[in-house]
Design an enzyme around this catalytic site. Structure first.
Site, PDB file in Angstrom:
ATOM      1  N   ARG A  65      -3.008  -0.256   7.230  1.00 15.39           N
ATOM      2  CA  ARG A  65      -2.275  -1.040   5.925  1.00 15.39           C
ATOM      3  C   ARG A  65      -2.596  -2.475   6.176  1.00 15.39           C
ATOM      4  O   ARG A  65      -2.721  -2.667   7.432  1.00 15.39           O
ATOM      5  CB  ARG A  65      -0.685  -0.574   6.144  1.00 15.39           C
ATOM      6  CG  ARG A  65      -0.214   0.748   5.730  1.00 15.39           C
ATOM      7  CD  ARG A  65      -0.368   0.924   4.232  1.00 15.39           C
ATOM      8  NE  ARG A  65       0.336   1.904   3.831  1.00 15.39           N
ATOM      9  CZ  ARG A  65      -0.345   3.003   3.485  1.00 15.39           C
ATOM     10  NH1 ARG A  65      -1.704   3.066   3.635  1.00 15.39           N
ATOM     11  NH2 ARG A  65       0.078   4.399   3.179  1.00 15.39           N
ATOM     12  N   GLU A 110      -2.489  -6.076  -1.710  1.00 12.81           N
ATOM     13  CA  GLU A 110      -3.230  -5.318  -2.633  1.00 12.81           C
ATOM     14  C   GLU A 110      -2.782  -5.313  -4.166  1.00 12.81           C
ATOM     15  O   GLU A 110      -1.577  -5.309  -4.316  1.00 12.81           O
ATOM     16  CB  GLU A 110      -3.489  -3.744  -2.359  1.00 12.81           C
ATOM     17  CG  GLU A 110      -4.260  -3.698  -1.051  1.00 12.81           C
ATOM     18  CD  GLU A 110      -4.194  -2.117  -0.477  1.00 12.81           C
ATOM     19  OE1 GLU A 110      -3.668  -1.305  -1.374  1.00 12.81           O
ATOM     20  OE2 GLU A 110      -4.254  -2.012   0.726  1.00 12.81           O
ATOM     21  N   HIS A 138      -9.113   0.751  -0.964  1.00 18.77           N
ATOM     22  CA  HIS A 138      -8.054   1.540  -0.549  1.00 18.77           C
ATOM     23  C   HIS A 138      -8.695   2.963  -0.742  1.00 18.77           C
ATOM     24  O   HIS A 138      -7.729   3.578  -1.659  1.00 18.77           O
ATOM     25  CB  HIS A 138      -6.840   1.216  -0.908  1.00 18.77           C
ATOM     26  CG  HIS A 138      -5.740   1.705  -0.180  1.00 18.77           C
ATOM     27  ND1 HIS A 138      -4.607   1.256   0.352  1.00 18.77           N
ATOM     28  CD2 HIS A 138      -5.511   2.920   0.745  1.00 18.77           C
ATOM     29  CE1 HIS A 138      -3.811   2.057   1.070  1.00 18.77           C
ATOM     30  NE2 HIS A 138      -4.501   3.114   1.305  1.00 18.77           N
TER      31      HIS A 138
HETATM   32  C1  DGY Z   1      -1.703   7.376   2.873  1.00 15.24           C
HETATM   33  O1  DGY Z   1      -1.865   8.093   2.637  1.00 15.24           O
HETATM   34  O2  DGY Z   1      -1.216   6.401   3.576  1.00 15.24           O
HETATM   35  C2  DGY Z   1      -3.281   6.486   2.416  1.00 15.24           C
HETATM   36  O3  DGY Z   1      -3.394   5.060   2.620  1.00 15.24           O
HETATM   37  C3  DGY Z   1      -3.603   6.927   1.092  1.00 15.24           C
HETATM   38  O4  DGY Z   1      -4.892   6.803   0.672  1.00 15.24           O
END
Ligand code: DGY
Length: 327
Positions: A240, A269, A287
Site C-alpha cells: 500500500r 492513488e 497498482h
Molecule cells: C489487494 O488485494 O489488496 C490488492 O492490492 C489488489 O490488487
C-alpha cells in the site's frame, strides 16, 4: 426485488465471468460502471442492497455504513481492507470479508517483475529501443545491478512476503525478513533469517514491503528508514502506498540515499508526488499486483462465496476481524 434474487450492489465493473455469475444469481441495484463511483452513488447503492462487492478505491466510512441499513455483508474485492472502517462495521454487525490466498502468486510475481525491471533497467531499455536512438550493443550501455546472490529484505512475512521469499531461492539470494513473529518452520523457511528492521534495511540490496496498511505501518518507511538503507539499494512496494512517505522517498532518490525504487502503489492513488516521474531509476506501475484475469476471476468467486454464505445464515469463510493481520 421482483425476480426474487437478492439485491446486490457492485461498486464497479468486474471481469466478464464474474459479472455473468452475478447477473445469474443476484439483482443488481445499479449497473456498475468502469470507474469508481462518486461517494453519493456508492452510498445510494449500498443503501439499496443486502450484500455488496466493493473495491480498494471505495472509502467506506462510518457514515456510509450507518446509512446502509439493510446491508449484511461487504465483500471487499481485495486482500487489503484499509478502505473500510472495520470498527464501524463491527459495531453495526456488518460482515466484512476479503480475498486472501488467490492473489498471493500474482502479487509475488509482480513484486519480482518490479524488482528485476528496476535492477536491470528494463523500462529505460525499452524506451531506448522504441525511440529509434539505439545505436547497437555497447559495453557500458544501461548497466544495471546484479540480482542473483544478493540480499533480499522482506518487510512483512505473511502469505505474499513468503511467496516472494520462495521465488528468491531461484536467484540464490539471502533472505532476511522482518515480522512480528517468526514464520513457522518449513524447508523453505530454514533459509530465511528473521531480523530487526534497522538491520534488515542496512544489510539488504533490495527491500520489499508486504505489510498491511494500518495506523502502525503508515509511513513505516520514512526519511529515517531510507537513510538506514545502503546507497546501492532498491526499494519495492506492491503493498500500500502510504506505508512509504513518498516525499521522503523522492528526497532519498534525489540525494542518492538509495539507488532506485519499483512502485505499484502510491500514497494518493492515482495522484503521484510530482517528482516521482522524473527519476529514470524508478519503475512505476498502476497498482497491478493482482491484475491477471485468472486472479481477478478467483477474487470474484471468493466474494460471491462469502456473500452466499452470509445470506444463507452461515459464517463467512473470509471474514476479517481487526485490522493488522498480515496479507
Ligand atoms: C489487494 O488485494 O489488496 C490488492 O492490492 C489488489 O490488487
Amino acid at each position: 426485488m421482483s425476480d426474487g434474487k437478492p439485491p446486490l450492489y457492485v461498486s464497479r465493473l468486474l471481469p466478464d465471468p464474474v459479472m455473468a455469475t452475478i447477473r445469474e444469481r443476484f439483482t443488481l441495484v445499479q449497473e456498475p460502471a468502469d470507474a469508481a463511483p462518486v461517494p453519493s452513488a456508492l452510498r445510494e447503492g449500498l443503501s439499496q442492497a443486502v450484500a455488496a462487492i466493493v473495491t480498494l478505491t471505495d472509502r467506506i466510512d462510518a457514515e456510509t455504513i450507518e446509512s446502509a441499513r439493510g446491508l449484511k455483508i461487504l465483500a471487499n474485492y481485495a486482500v487489503g481492507y484499509n478502505n473500510i472502517d472495520l470498527d464501524a462495521a463491527n459495531r453495526r454487525g456488518l460482515v466484512v470479508t476479503n480475498t486472501p490466498d488467490v492473489l498471493t502468486d500474482a502479487t509475488a510475481d509482480l513484486t519480482w517483475t518490479l524488482l528485476l525491471a528496476t535492477a536491470r533497467r528494463v523500462i529505460e531499455g525499452d524506451r531506448l529501443v522504441r525511440s529509434g536512438r539505439w545505436t547497437g550493443w555497447a559495453p557500458t550501455q544501461l548497466l544495471g545491478t546484479a540480482v542473483s546472490g544478493k540480499t533480499l529484505g522482506i518487510v512483512g512475512m505473511g502469505r505474499i512476503g513468503q511467496a516472494v521469499a520462495r521465488r528468491a531461492a531461484g536467484f540464490r539470494m539471502n533472505v532476511l525478513y522482518h515480522a512480528r513473529r517468526p514464520v513457522p518452520a518449513s524447508p523453505d523457511a530454514a533459509h530465511w533469517e528473521m531480523s530487526a528492521l534497522p538491520a534488515l534495511l542496512g544489510r539488504s540490496d533490495f527491500v520489499t514491503l508486504h505489510v498491511p496498511l494500518t495506523a502502525d505501518t503508515r509511513h513505516l518507511i520514512d526519511a529515517k528508514e531510507l537513510a538506514q538503507m545502503s546507497r546501492g539499494a532498491i526499494l519495492i512496494n506492491t503493498a500500500r502506498g502510504p506505508i512509504v512517505d513518498e516525499a521522503a522517498l523522492v528526497a532519498a532518490l534525489r540525494n542518492g540515499t538509495i539507488a532506485g525504487a519499483g512502485l505499484d502503489v502510491f500514497e494518493e492513488e492515482p495522484v503521484l508526488h510530482r517528482d516521482l516521474t522524473t527519476f529514470p531509476q524508478v519503475v512505476l506501475l498502476p497498482h497491478l499486483g493482482s491484475a491477471t484475469l485468472e486472479t481477478r476471476v478467483r477474487m470474484g468467486s471468493i466474494c460471491l462465496k462469502n456473500i452466499e454464505a452470509v445470506l444463507a445464515g452461515r459464517p463467512a469463510p473470509n471474514r476479517v476481524g481487526t485490522p493488522g493481520q498480515l496479507a
